[in-house]
Design a protein around this motif. Structure first.
Motif, PDB file in Angstrom:
ATOM      1  N   LYS A 207     104.906  62.469  20.642  1.00  0.00           N
ATOM      2  CA  LYS A 207     103.515  62.377  20.168  1.00  0.00           C
ATOM      3  C   LYS A 207     103.461  62.509  18.646  1.00  0.00           C
ATOM      4  O   LYS A 207     102.658  61.837  17.982  1.00  0.00           O
ATOM      5  CB  LYS A 207     102.651  63.447  20.835  1.00  0.00           C
ATOM      6  CG  LYS A 207     101.168  63.356  20.481  1.00  0.00           C
ATOM      7  CD  LYS A 207     100.365  64.406  21.214  1.00  0.00           C
ATOM      8  CE  LYS A 207      98.874  64.253  20.931  1.00  0.00           C
ATOM      9  NZ  LYS A 207      98.562  64.387  19.489  1.00  0.00           N
ATOM     10  N   LEU A 208     104.323  63.363  18.092  1.00  0.00           N
ATOM     11  CA  LEU A 208     104.353  63.527  16.638  1.00  0.00           C
ATOM     12  C   LEU A 208     104.823  62.250  15.946  1.00  0.00           C
ATOM     13  O   LEU A 208     104.365  61.923  14.844  1.00  0.00           O
ATOM     14  CB  LEU A 208     105.275  64.691  16.256  1.00  0.00           C
ATOM     15  CG  LEU A 208     104.822  66.086  16.708  1.00  0.00           C
ATOM     16  CD1 LEU A 208     105.837  67.141  16.283  1.00  0.00           C
ATOM     17  CD2 LEU A 208     103.451  66.421  16.135  1.00  0.00           C
ATOM     18  N   ASN A 210     104.276  59.147  17.043  1.00  0.00           N
ATOM     19  CA  ASN A 210     103.116  58.244  17.044  1.00  0.00           C
ATOM     20  C   ASN A 210     102.050  58.693  16.044  1.00  0.00           C
ATOM     21  O   ASN A 210     101.472  57.875  15.318  1.00  0.00           O
ATOM     22  CB  ASN A 210     102.504  58.172  18.442  1.00  0.00           C
ATOM     23  CG  ASN A 210     103.270  57.244  19.366  1.00  0.00           C
ATOM     24  OD1 ASN A 210     103.907  56.291  18.914  1.00  0.00           O
ATOM     25  ND2 ASN A 210     103.205  57.507  20.660  1.00  0.00           N
ATOM     26  N   ASP A 211     101.803  60.001  15.992  1.00  0.00           N
ATOM     27  CA  ASP A 211     100.751  60.506  15.096  1.00  0.00           C
ATOM     28  C   ASP A 211     101.129  60.333  13.624  1.00  0.00           C
ATOM     29  O   ASP A 211     100.269  60.022  12.790  1.00  0.00           O
ATOM     30  CB  ASP A 211     100.491  61.981  15.382  1.00  0.00           C
ATOM     31  CG  ASP A 211      99.809  62.209  16.733  1.00  0.00           C
ATOM     32  OD1 ASP A 211      99.300  61.222  17.296  1.00  0.00           O
ATOM     33  OD2 ASP A 211      99.805  63.354  17.204  1.00  0.00           O
ATOM     34  N   ARG A 212     102.394  60.516  13.322  1.00  0.00           N
ATOM     35  CA  ARG A 212     102.818  60.490  11.923  1.00  0.00           C
ATOM     36  C   ARG A 212     103.114  59.077  11.419  1.00  0.00           C
ATOM     37  O   ARG A 212     102.773  58.729  10.281  1.00  0.00           O
ATOM     38  CB  ARG A 212     104.055  61.364  11.749  1.00  0.00           C
ATOM     39  CG  ARG A 212     104.530  61.443  10.307  1.00  0.00           C
ATOM     40  CD  ARG A 212     105.701  62.388  10.170  1.00  0.00           C
ATOM     41  NE  ARG A 212     106.188  62.447   8.801  1.00  0.00           N
ATOM     42  CZ  ARG A 212     107.264  63.133   8.404  1.00  0.00           C
ATOM     43  NH1 ARG A 212     107.945  63.845   9.290  1.00  0.00           N
ATOM     44  NH2 ARG A 212     107.643  63.122   7.143  1.00  0.00           N
ATOM     45  N   GLY A 214     102.672  56.014  13.471  1.00  0.00           N
ATOM     46  CA  GLY A 214     101.922  54.948  14.132  1.00  0.00           C
ATOM     47  C   GLY A 214     102.632  54.428  15.370  1.00  0.00           C
ATOM     48  O   GLY A 214     103.835  54.627  15.558  1.00  0.00           O
ATOM     49  N   HIS A 215     101.874  53.753  16.215  1.00  0.00           N
ATOM     50  CA  HIS A 215     102.399  53.311  17.512  1.00  0.00           C
ATOM     51  C   HIS A 215     103.425  52.198  17.390  1.00  0.00           C
ATOM     52  O   HIS A 215     104.298  52.061  18.257  1.00  0.00           O
ATOM     53  CB  HIS A 215     101.240  52.871  18.412  1.00  0.00           C
ATOM     54  CG  HIS A 215     100.414  54.020  18.907  1.00  0.00           C
ATOM     55  ND1 HIS A 215     100.776  54.778  20.003  1.00  0.00           N
ATOM     56  CD2 HIS A 215      99.265  54.569  18.434  1.00  0.00           C
ATOM     57  CE1 HIS A 215      99.877  55.734  20.197  1.00  0.00           C
ATOM     58  NE2 HIS A 215      98.941  55.623  19.261  1.00  0.00           N
TER      59      HIS A 215
END
Length: 342
Positions: A207-208, A210-212, A214-215
């Motif tokens: 998740k980090l 993706n959050d940092r 991008g997908h």
């Protein structure tokens, strides 16, 4: 012609590779007037090419599955010199006449690669009409095999998807010998040919990522890990994407002494890899033995428990469910317990 149409309808009515194999060789057996027809699997392991029989039909007997799971290596390709030359030259087929019998091998070419081959044995030479008939049936098989394969693949990574997992695991459970009850003598020794394992792989802190970053970069991480999974395990093992950042591996015919080493080799390869833009990524893995005495839900739950232990005790490690239980670090799952997956 009516018989050929009947076979074509039967071949294209399946949603299962094993049944497609059997209906295809049955069609070839009848239409080519063969004495024996086999669907062969072609693979490479330990630096050597192997040939194994997945399904066969002899005379008027029904077709039968032999080693669809690929738990055995089979025979070295060197024992089939005509087929070896055919594969090396990327030919359409190869024939060999010996002792009054004619044998033809027809590789199933998918691009530049052939993972399957039809072997046909006749008591008479192959005339042009028989060769034309065989080529037509193999062409239908190739097209429908591609359709089945496409429906079983994850669109992002190209790995097998979750909907194919239940069937694959059920077959492995059927192929495993059931352990004896307490007090009963050992009926069959559990050898490397029978030992099967299930491993659950989860990307740490995904998740980090993706959050940092991008997908798009998150998807690239998943694709690269999927490629590393395919390169780290053997051709007859099965790798699935379960969704999100979770993967499952079914390992076939590997001893308890080797399974942890093989899985940890993959974990270490991920740890050493530098992912574009993201940098370092690690994975946690839990694995367990597959036995016929346990349901698929319980088997998957055991691996998931081991994975949860790995993630809650530092991540970036491999945990063996049976060893954790033996060490008193985990309790066994009761049949009616609820199993939570990541």
């Amino acid at each position: 012609m009516d018989s050929l149409l009947k076979h074509m309808v039967h071949m294209t009515g399946h949603r299962d590779h094993a049944m497609l194999d059997m209906s295809t060789i049955s069609a070839v057996q009848e239409m080519a007037g063969a004495a024996q027809t086999r669907m062969l699997g072609l693979s490479r392991s330990a630096g050597q090419d192997w040939v194994r029989s997945r399904a066969s039909v002899r005379g008027d007997h029904p077709a039968r599955v032999e080693d669809q799971l690929g738990t055995g290596r089979g025979e070295p390709l060197d024992q089939y010199p005509a087929l070896a030359r055919c594969l090396a030259e990327h030919s359409a087929n190869a024939t060999q006449d010996e002792d009054g019998r004619s044998t033809m091998w027809v590789p199933i070419w998918i691009g530049e690669h052939a993972a399957s081959c039809v072997e046909i044995v006749r008591t008479a030479p192959f005339d042009p009409e028989a060769v034309h008939m065989i080529d037509g049936i193999v062409g239908v098989y190739r097209n429908f095999y591609n359709l089945l394969d496409y429906s079983e693949r994850d669109s992002l990574t190209g790995l097998l998807n979750r909907k194919t997992f239940d069937d694959q695991l059920a077959r492995m459970l059927q192929a495993n010998p059931e352990p004896p009850l307490p007090g009963q003598p050992e009926r069959r020794q559990l050898t490397a040919e029978h030992e099967q394992w299930l491993a659950v792989v989860d990307v740490d802190h995904f998740k980090l990522v993706n959050d940092r970053f991008g997908h798009l970069y998150g998807d690239e991480v998943l694709i690269l890990i999927a490629n590393m999974l395919q390169n780290s395990f053997r051709a007859h093992d099965r790798v699935f994407r379960f969704g999100g950042e979770e993967f499952v591996v079914l390992l076939r015919a590997v001893t308890e002494q080797d399974v942890g080493r093989i899985i940890d080799r993959f974990r270490s390869a991920v740890e050493r890899h530098v992912f574009p833009q993201v940098g370092k990524v690690t994975v946690s893995i839990g694995f367990t033995r597959i036995t016929a005495s346990e349901s698929p839900v319980v088997t998957l739950g055991h691996a998931d428990q081991a994975l949860y232990y790995a993630k809650s005790h530092g991540r970036n490690q491999v945990c063996h469910y049976d060893q954790l239980v033996a060490d008193g670090l985990l309790q066994t799952i009761a049949p009616n317990d609820t199993v939570e997956f990541f």
